[in-house]
Design a protein around this motif. Sequence first.
Motif, short mmCIF file in Angstrom:
data_model
loop_
_atom_site.label_atom_id
_atom_site.label_comp_id
_atom_site.label_asym_id
_atom_site.label_seq_id
_atom_site.Cartn_x
_atom_site.Cartn_y
_atom_site.Cartn_z
N ALA A 35 30.03 44.17 36.13
CA ALA A 35 30.43 42.77 36.31
C ALA A 35 29.92 42.21 37.63
O ALA A 35 29.39 41.09 37.69
N GLN A 36 30.06 42.98 38.69
CA GLN A 36 29.58 42.52 39.98
C GLN A 36 28.06 42.42 39.99
O GLN A 36 27.50 41.48 40.56
N GLY A 37 27.38 43.35 39.34
CA GLY A 37 25.93 43.29 39.23
C GLY A 37 25.45 42.08 38.46
O GLY A 37 24.35 41.57 38.70
N GLU A 38 26.27 41.62 37.52
CA GLU A 38 25.93 40.46 36.71
C GLU A 38 26.44 39.16 37.31
O GLU A 38 26.28 38.10 36.72
N GLY A 39 27.10 39.24 38.47
CA GLY A 39 27.55 38.03 39.16
C GLY A 39 28.79 37.38 38.58
O GLY A 39 28.99 36.17 38.72
N MET A 40 29.65 38.17 37.98
CA MET A 40 30.88 37.63 37.38
C MET A 40 31.79 37.03 38.47
O MET A 40 31.94 37.60 39.54
N ASP A 41 32.43 35.91 38.15
CA ASP A 41 33.36 35.28 39.09
C ASP A 41 34.62 36.14 39.25
O ASP A 41 34.95 36.94 38.38
N ASP A 42 35.31 35.94 40.36
CA ASP A 42 36.46 36.79 40.71
C ASP A 42 37.61 36.71 39.73
O ASP A 42 38.29 37.72 39.47
N ILE A 43 37.87 35.55 39.17
CA ILE A 43 38.99 35.40 38.23
C ILE A 43 38.72 36.18 36.95
O ILE A 43 39.56 36.94 36.47
N THR A 44 37.51 36.02 36.40
CA THR A 44 37.15 36.76 35.19
C THR A 44 37.09 38.25 35.48
O THR A 44 37.50 39.06 34.65
N LEU A 45 36.58 38.60 36.65
CA LEU A 45 36.51 40.01 37.05
C LEU A 45 37.89 40.65 37.08
O LEU A 45 38.08 41.76 36.58
#
Length: 161
Positions: A35-45
């Motif tokens: 998720a972090q590698g794909e740039g997911m936002d903090d809320i969705t993460l």
Amino acid sequence: MDINSLIIETMKFFAGDAKRIQHFIKVHSFAKLIAQGEGMDDITLNTLEAAAVVHDTGIKPAEEKYGQCDGKLQEKEGPAVARPLLNKCGATDEQIDRICFLIAHHHTYNNIDAQDYQILVEADFLVNIYEDGIANVDTIRDKIFRTATGAEMLNVMFRKD
């Protein structure tokens, strides 16, 4: 939602079952990395991390009720046991609904329609391929993996040199 508290509560739920605890810890770690590698936002993460922690809670009631815990039974039984854990750790109703959807579909690979769903499936496969000794890695890569980060992790872990 407090992910560390959820991890502890889920460990207590699986008390005495080190294999299941180890499994969800690994799925959580891979899901967060992808998720972090794909740039997911903090809320969705945050929601995805919680889903990764509780994704297999259906195993325990499935084994108790049916004597087995195949993927469909995990999907069926998981949401009901995950809800109280999620509530205890501060999840919102919206988060709980999404997490329960992900639990109820994490072994359903057609119609993956969102990044959190895709990443949960990929993280679970990264762990299951290793834990279960699955040999058809190329087929799984081609049919399942869609994120660049997840595919790279799969290739690094299971490459044939």
